[in-house]
Design an enzyme around this catalytic site. Structure first.
Site, PDB file in Angstrom:
ATOM      1  N   HIS A 192       1.050  -1.338   0.000  1.00 33.42           N
ATOM      2  CA  HIS A 192       0.492   0.034  -0.595  1.00 33.42           C
ATOM      3  C   HIS A 192       1.266   1.831   0.473  1.00 33.42           C
ATOM      4  O   HIS A 192       0.766   2.561  -0.144  1.00 33.42           O
ATOM      5  CB  HIS A 192      -1.242  -0.419   1.058  1.00 33.42           C
ATOM      6  CG  HIS A 192      -1.600  -1.394   1.381  1.00 33.42           C
ATOM      7  ND1 HIS A 192      -3.003  -1.163   2.079  1.00 33.42           N
ATOM      8  CD2 HIS A 192      -2.332  -2.186   0.452  1.00 33.42           C
ATOM      9  CE1 HIS A 192      -3.571  -2.020   1.857  1.00 33.42           C
ATOM     10  NE2 HIS A 192      -3.669  -2.686   0.578  1.00 33.42           N
TER      11      HIS A 192
ATOM     12  N   ASP B 105      -5.289  -7.426  -5.945  1.00 33.50           N
ATOM     13  CA  ASP B 105      -4.774  -6.386  -4.624  1.00 33.50           C
ATOM     14  C   ASP B 105      -3.954  -5.362  -4.782  1.00 33.50           C
ATOM     15  O   ASP B 105      -3.712  -5.251  -6.224  1.00 33.50           O
ATOM     16  CB  ASP B 105      -4.726  -7.176  -3.107  1.00 33.50           C
ATOM     17  CG  ASP B 105      -3.149  -7.947  -3.322  1.00 33.50           C
ATOM     18  OD1 ASP B 105      -2.039  -7.583  -4.542  1.00 33.50           O
ATOM     19  OD2 ASP B 105      -2.917  -8.693  -2.503  1.00 33.50           O
TER      20      ASP B 105
HETATM   21  O1  T3D Z   1       2.537 -11.000   0.205  1.00 30.05           O
HETATM   22  C1  T3D Z   1       1.204 -10.631   0.011  1.00 30.05           C
HETATM   23  O2  T3D Z   1       1.980  -9.170   0.564  1.00 30.05           O
HETATM   24  C2  T3D Z   1       0.393 -10.893  -1.003  1.00 30.05           C
HETATM   25  C3  T3D Z   1       0.128 -10.374  -2.011  1.00 30.05           C
HETATM   26  C4  T3D Z   1       0.172 -10.644  -3.631  1.00 30.05           C
HETATM   27  C5  T3D Z   1       0.555 -10.041  -4.311  1.00 30.05           C
HETATM   28  C6  T3D Z   1       0.563 -10.954  -5.631  1.00 30.05           C
HETATM   29  O3  T3D Z   1       1.601 -10.046  -6.164  1.00 30.05           O
HETATM   30  S1  T3D Z   1      -0.128 -12.525  -5.751  1.00 30.05           S
HETATM   31  C7  T3D Z   1       0.715 -12.776  -7.204  1.00 30.05           C
HETATM   32  C8  T3D Z   1       1.735 -12.961  -7.599  1.00 30.05           C
HETATM   33  N1  T3D Z   1       2.194 -13.445  -9.115  1.00 30.05           N
HETATM   34  C9  T3D Z   1       2.228 -15.167  -9.429  1.00 30.05           C
HETATM   35  O4  T3D Z   1       1.351 -15.733  -9.366  1.00 30.05           O
HETATM   36  C10 T3D Z   1       2.714 -15.115 -11.180  1.00 30.05           C
HETATM   37  C11 T3D Z   1       3.520 -16.145 -10.942  1.00 30.05           C
HETATM   38  N2  T3D Z   1       4.231 -16.464 -12.550  1.00 30.05           N
HETATM   39  C12 T3D Z   1       3.450 -16.414 -13.508  1.00 30.05           C
HETATM   40  O5  T3D Z   1       2.250 -16.899 -13.536  1.00 30.05           O
HETATM   41  C13 T3D Z   1       4.493 -16.385 -14.387  1.00 30.05           C
HETATM   42  O6  T3D Z   1       6.373 -16.534 -14.129  1.00 30.05           O
HETATM   43  C14 T3D Z   1       4.695 -15.313 -15.752  1.00 30.05           C
HETATM   44  C15 T3D Z   1       2.997 -15.230 -15.979  1.00 30.05           C
HETATM   45  C16 T3D Z   1       4.555 -14.740 -14.647  1.00 30.05           C
HETATM   46  C17 T3D Z   1       5.503 -15.313 -16.793  1.00 30.05           C
HETATM   47  O7  T3D Z   1       5.716 -16.538 -16.889  1.00 30.05           O
HETATM   48  P1  T3D Z   1       6.917 -17.173 -17.848  1.00 30.05           P
HETATM   49  O8  T3D Z   1       6.593 -18.912 -18.459  1.00 30.05           O
HETATM   50  O9  T3D Z   1       7.738 -16.123 -19.125  1.00 30.05           O
HETATM   51  O10 T3D Z   1       8.321 -17.168 -16.465  1.00 30.05           O
HETATM   52  P2  T3D Z   1       8.347 -18.288 -15.737  1.00 30.05           P
HETATM   53  O11 T3D Z   1       9.221 -19.283 -16.402  1.00 30.05           O
HETATM   54  O12 T3D Z   1       7.128 -18.617 -15.244  1.00 30.05           O
HETATM   55  O13 T3D Z   1       8.951 -17.564 -14.411  1.00 30.05           O
HETATM   56  C18 T3D Z   1      10.539 -17.270 -14.694  1.00 30.05           C
HETATM   57  C19 T3D Z   1      11.127 -17.307 -13.979  1.00 30.05           C
HETATM   58  O14 T3D Z   1      11.160 -15.814 -12.264  1.00 30.05           O
HETATM   59  C20 T3D Z   1      11.170 -18.857 -12.720  1.00 30.05           C
HETATM   60  O15 T3D Z   1      11.747 -19.873 -11.821  1.00 30.05           O
HETATM   61  P3  T3D Z   1      12.548 -20.396 -12.686  1.00 30.05           P
HETATM   62  O16 T3D Z   1      12.001 -21.620 -13.219  1.00 30.05           O
HETATM   63  O17 T3D Z   1      13.760 -20.113 -13.600  1.00 30.05           O
HETATM   64  O18 T3D Z   1      14.138 -20.662 -11.565  1.00 30.05           O
HETATM   65  C21 T3D Z   1       9.992 -18.866 -12.184  1.00 30.05           C
HETATM   66  O19 T3D Z   1      10.135 -19.306 -10.966  1.00 30.05           O
HETATM   67  C22 T3D Z   1       9.805 -16.521 -11.342  1.00 30.05           C
HETATM   68  N3  T3D Z   1       9.190 -16.424 -11.514  1.00 30.05           N
HETATM   69  C23 T3D Z   1       7.703 -15.889 -11.619  1.00 30.05           C
HETATM   70  N4  T3D Z   1       7.455 -15.304 -10.505  1.00 30.05           N
HETATM   71  C24 T3D Z   1       7.606 -15.285  -9.443  1.00 30.05           C
HETATM   72  C25 T3D Z   1       9.009 -16.376  -9.931  1.00 30.05           C
HETATM   73  N5  T3D Z   1       9.472 -16.712  -8.499  1.00 30.05           N
HETATM   74  C26 T3D Z   1       8.893 -16.246  -7.523  1.00 30.05           C
HETATM   75  N6  T3D Z   1       7.700 -15.693  -7.545  1.00 30.05           N
HETATM   76  C27 T3D Z   1       6.779 -14.899  -8.612  1.00 30.05           C
HETATM   77  N7  T3D Z   1       5.722 -14.403  -8.466  1.00 30.05           N
END
Ligand code: T3D
Length: 256
Positions: free
Chosen positions: A83, A138
């Site tokens: 926030h 959020d």
């Molecule tokens: O705690 C609180 O305060 C609550 C607050 C919550 C607010 C939020 O933001 S909740 C939502 C969190 N975000 C997500 O759920 C997004 C998760 N990521 C994805 O869905 C995908 O990564 C994307 C669609 C954005 C992109 O996909 P792509 O295929 O281009 O990339 P990828 O392979 O998924 O990601 C690349 C790397 O980044 C990968 O790591 P690795 O395998 O190379 O070691 C992946 O795990 C990492 N990564 C991506 N998003 C996150 C992340 N690591 C940690 N947290 C993430 N959110």
């Protein structure tokens, strides 16, 4: 390596989220550094701000590895970390541009939408990822997305988690401009420097008026406009703008 890097070019401050291996997911250290950078952006010598990401992501919201064991008290973390960032962007009385270089997901999408305008790389994607992990949007996601795309599209987008391409985001009005990936940084710097050369106080007051416009009554908004116009006429830039017009020369605004 610093989680957030800042660079200055003239009156433009660029804030780069710098955890490229995880697409600039937000952890506690990044929140702290981002808060510091946004504080630095308040200075009068900064007249436009660009927020962008290092590597191939813009920001993918919460670092989900922090959820591995137990999500803990999310409400407190939102209030304590997210926030203040969102409010700090809206409180900056100067233009804030999101240069969306790659995936903007979850709270990273909210962060981009909290900025005053968005310029996207053709590689950018816009992902309201919350629903994919059983969360609600959020960090102002529901607030900003509804204002940008309207209620029906906001429902469709936020509830499906659909990944919008940059071109789709532009058609929906989420981004104002899409450029080739290699050209993004230069284009964002160009737009920011053009905005930084404008009468910053008037821009800041316009931002405040626009933020109120969605919920104000006409009477209230007219009164606010009158009050801020009174303040605008007291700026040096107003005097310079009128003088330049009368002398048929380009104005030289200093943001005062
Ligand atoms: O705690 C609180 O305060 C609550 C607050 C919550 C607010 C939020 O933001 S909740 C939502 C969190 N975000 C997500 O759920 C997004 C998760 N990521 C994805 O869905 C995908 O990564 C994307 C669609 C954005 C992109 O996909 P792509 O295929 O281009 O990339 P990828 O392979 O998924 O990601 C690349 C790397 O980044 C990968 O790591 P690795 O395998 O190379 O070691 C992946 O795990 C990492 N990564 C991506 N998003 C996150 C992340 N690591 C940690 N947290 C993430 N959110």
């Amino acid at each position: 390596m610093a989680e957030v890097e800042t660079t200055r070019e003239g009156a433009v401050l660029t804030i780069t989220l710098n955890r490229p291996d995880v697409l600039n997911a937000l952890n506690a250290a990044t929140h702290k550094a981002l808060a510091g950078a946004l504080k630095a952006a308040r200075g009068d010598d900064v007249r436009a701000v660009v927020i962008t990401g290092a590597g191939r992501g813009f920001c993918v919201g919460q670092d989900l590895t922090e959820f591995r064991e137990d999500a803990g008290d999310i409400g407190s973390r939102l209030r304590g970390n997210y926030h203040p960032t969102i409010k700090a962007i809206r409180a900056l009385e100067k233009p804030v541009i999101a240069a969306v270089n790659g995936a903007a997901a979850g709270a990273g999408l909210s962060l981009a939408c909290a900025c005053d305008l968005r310029i996207a790389s053709d590689q950018a994607t816009f992902v309201p990822a919350f629903v994919n992990i059983g969360l609600v949007p959020d960090s102002g996601g529901t607030f900003f997305v509804t204002r940008l795309v309207g209620q029906a599209r906001a429902f469709e987008w936020l509830c499906s988690g659909r990944r919008l391409t940059a071109a789709e985001a532009q058609r929906w009005g989420v981004v104002s401009e899409v450029v080739e990936a290699d050209a993004l940084a230069a284009r964002a710097a160009e737009v920011a420097s053009e905005l930084a050369a404008l009468p910053t106080r008037a821009i800041g007051m316009t931002k405040r008026l626009l933020d109120r416009a969605a919920t104000a009554t006409l009477d209230d908004q007219l009164e606010w406009e009158a009050q801020l116009q009174t303040a605008a006429t007291q700026t040096e830039d107003f005097r310079e703008g009128v003088a330049a017009f009368l002398e048929k020369r380009p104005p030289d605004f200093h943001g005062r």
